[in-house]
Each structure stands twice: as structure tokens, then as C-alpha cells.
Scaffold this active site. Structure first.
Site, short mmCIF file in Angstrom:
data_model
loop_
_atom_site.label_atom_id
_atom_site.label_comp_id
_atom_site.label_asym_id
_atom_site.label_seq_id
_atom_site.Cartn_x
_atom_site.Cartn_y
_atom_site.Cartn_z
N GLY A 15 5.67 -27.31 1.13
CA GLY A 15 6.57 -28.28 1.75
C GLY A 15 7.30 -27.69 2.94
NE ARG A 76 2.38 -29.89 -1.49
CZ ARG A 76 3.49 -29.17 -1.57
NH1 ARG A 76 3.42 -27.90 -1.89
NH2 ARG A 76 4.67 -29.72 -1.35
CG ASP A 107 8.06 -19.85 -7.01
OD1 ASP A 107 8.60 -18.99 -6.30
OD2 ASP A 107 8.60 -20.35 -8.02
CB THR A 129 11.37 -24.12 -1.01
OG1 THR A 129 11.60 -25.26 -1.85
CG2 THR A 129 12.01 -22.91 -1.66
CG ASP A 131 12.56 -27.96 -3.97
OD1 ASP A 131 13.08 -28.93 -3.37
OD2 ASP A 131 11.35 -27.91 -4.24
CG ASP A 133 12.09 -24.08 -6.36
OD1 ASP A 133 12.04 -23.46 -5.27
OD2 ASP A 133 11.19 -24.85 -6.74
NE ARG A 175 8.97 -28.19 -5.94
CZ ARG A 175 8.21 -27.12 -5.89
NH1 ARG A 175 6.89 -27.23 -5.98
NH2 ARG A 175 8.75 -25.92 -5.74
#
Length: 325
Positions: A15, A76, A107, A129, A131, A133, A175
Site C-alpha cells: 500500500g 502487490r 511486513d 505503511t 497502519d 502495524d 486493516r
């Protein structure tokens, strides 16, 4: 230690995130300052396999630090999970004279970076990212911009929610990571914060909360809902039916991924890009750049991927429970 690096390839994967261009710019200009050559790999690992590789110079990244998205584009690539294509990627790097690669992504992108390192290409990962995360780092490129974009949008929804005396369920991205929801919940003064990690599915508690606050004269009710919980429209219908309070759902969506990066995302992404080149210049490989406890550091990629990150590991989550009352 890996081999000496003369030519660096840089790619963005997964992303997109605001600040990726700042990182690419820093990689290019830091490498050139050290006497290295730089090649841009377009569309991530998919572009590597398709040999979408271009020479880059200082002018290639002019006027890009303020731009959102990624000038190298991103995609991707499920093929890159297979050893056959990992070997092919390493061979293509060697064919183009690339002996070091900087991979900017999350990741999944780091898994690909580690595979390139396995097949002899010095590789460094940079966490990009929205996120937040990635467990090894307290900062990921794009989070600060995304959370500020979401915060400003929620402020606007609150204005109309107050005018109409509504309950508003506002869904943010992330997410299965609840950091954007948590930060916006606090920053926007939400009454409820629902995250994938913590929400127990007890919708009756939300209904009771709306009714309780209605009794004491509250004119609006803001629920921040994380993408990992989802189903905001259906939830809004059920809450309205149960409470009699007009309830609307708003999904902020992909505007959180775009836009000009904040100062923090520009500066930290630039530092991470430069740090990645410094590592390659020292012959390092299979490392990921991180920001931890106020410093830029690096970890072995596999060590970083094995780390776990919990939403409740800090003071921010604890205080959100009292502040959202």
C-alpha cells in the site's frame, strides 16, 4: 556483512503511504553523495520481475518531497512468494548491476526483501505503511499524515452530526491494526473507539451508551470504528432502530492514503532513507530501519518480523478509556 554496494535499486511495495517519496528522494541523493549509482524499480517486486528499471539522478526526485503517493508506483506481487521468482528477481538485479536494494513497504514487502538478501543482494527495508502495524518500530512512514487527514475529516463530520443531533459511526483505515482509530478517537473526542484488537462485539453496550448520554442531554454521539471491525452501515441501522437516534455511517476511505505528507512524515522518511543507504554503504544486508525510543536504529529483518505489537502496550490506549466517557 554483505558485499560492497556500488549501485542501489529502490522500490516501493504494498500500500502507498504519504512520505514514501521523501524516502525515495533521500535514498537517491544520499547514495549519489556517496558516489553510488541509483536505479528506480517501478511497481514494486512485480516491476522488478518485469524489469521496469530506470536510472535515477538528483533531478529525478526534484519537487517530490511534498507529493503524496509514490513516484515509483506500487503493486502487490504474489509470485514473489515463490522461490523461483525470488531467484529471478536476484538475477535481474545482477543483470542491471544492482547490488543493493532499498525496499519501502510493510511486513509483506520485508519478506520479499529478506528473500533477495538470501540470494545475494544486499537489502534494507524501510517501514512504509499508514497502519503503524510493524512491531519493531514506533513510527512508520505515512501514519502521521493519515491520522491527521482522518482527524480533520472527523471534525467536519462532527459539525454536521451535532447540527442534526445524530449518532455518527466513522470508519477509519488500518486493516487489523487499530492505531488510526485509537489516535482519532482521542484527538476527536469520540464517545466510543472500536478496534479490531479490543472490540468484543457487544453492540448492546453501544446502544446503552447512546441512550444514557441522550438522557443527560447530549446532542450527538461519535463512534470511531476501525476498518478491522467494519460493517459500519449495518451497525448504524441497528443502533438507530434500537435507540430512536438518527444514526449515520461515514467511511473515510482512501483519502487517508493520499495527500501531501506532514512535516514529520517528510523528515522521518528522509532520515530513514538516508539511514538505509548508510547501512548499504557499510555492507549491511537483511536489515530493516526503525525508529525506537527516540532514535533511528536497525534490526535483522527476520528478528523484526518475529516481533509482536499489541495495541494496549502503551499509555495512550489506557487513557482513552477514561477520556471517551
Amino acid at each position: 556483512m554483505g558485499n560492497k554496494v556500488n549501485t542501489i535499486g529502490v522500490l516501493t511495495s504494498g500500500g502507498d503511504a504519504p512520505g514514501m517519496n521523501a524516502a525515495v528522494r533521500a535514498v537517491v541523493r544520499t547514495a549519489l553523495a556517496k558516489g553510488m549509482k541509483v536505479k528506480g524499480i517501478k511497481r514494486g517486486f512485480a516491476g522488478l520481475l518485469d524489469e521496469e528499471i530506470v536510472d535515477m539522478n538528483a533531478r529525478s526526485v526534484s519537487d517530490t518531497i511534498a507529493r503524496g503517493g509514490t513516484i515509483l508506483y506500487t503493486a502487490r506481487c504474489l509470485e514473489f512468494k515463490e522461490e523461483e521468482y525470488q531467484k529471478k528477481g536476484a538475477e535481474i538485479c545482477r543483470k542491471h548491476g544492482i547490488d543493493g536494494v532499498v525496499v519501502i513497504g510493510g511486513d509483506g514487502s520485508f519478506q520479499g526483501a529478506s528473500k533477495l538478501a538470501k540470494f545475494g543482494i544486499n537489502t534494507i527495508g524501510i517501514p512504509g505503511t499508514i497502519d503503524l502495524d510493524i512491531a519493531c518500530t514506533d513510527y512508520t512512514i505515512g501514519f502521521d499524515t493519515a491520522v491527521n487527514t482522518a482527524m480533520e475529516a472527523i471534525d467536519k463530520v462532527r459539525d454536521t452530526s451535532t447540527s442534526h443531533e445524530r449518532c455518527s459511526i466513522i470508519e477509519v483505515m488500518g486493516r487489523r491494526a487499530g492505531y488510526i482509530a485509537l489516535w482519532c478517537g482521542i484527538a476527536n473526542g469520540a464517545e466510543e473507539i472500536l478496534t479490531y484488537e479490543k472490540y468484543d462485539g457487544n453492540e448492546q453496550r453501544l446502544i446503552d451508551s447512546v441512550l444514557e448520554k441522550k438522557k443527560i442531554g447530549k446532542k450527538h454521539h461519535i463512534i470511531i470504528n476501525a476498518e478491522g471491525v467494519g460493517h459500519s452501515y449495518e451497525m448504524a441501522e441497528r443502533i438507530e432502530a434500537a435507540t430512536g437516534v438518527e444514526t449515520r455511517a461515514t467511511i473515510i476511505g482512501h483519502i487517508q492514503r493520499g495527500g501531501s505528507p506532514t512535516c514529520k512524515d517528510r523528515v522521518y522518511a528522509s532520515a530513514m532513507g538516508a539511514y538505509a543507504v548508510d547501512l548499504l554503504a557499510k555492507g549491511e544486508s537483511n536489515r530493516v530501519v526503525a525508529y525506537k525510543h527516540g532514535e533511528f536504529v536497525d534490526f535483522d529483518i527476520q528478528e523484526a518480523l518475529a516481533m509482536q505489537k499489541e495495541l494496549d502496550d502503551g499509555y495512550i490506549y489506557k487513557i482513552s478509556q477514561n477520556l471517551s466517557r
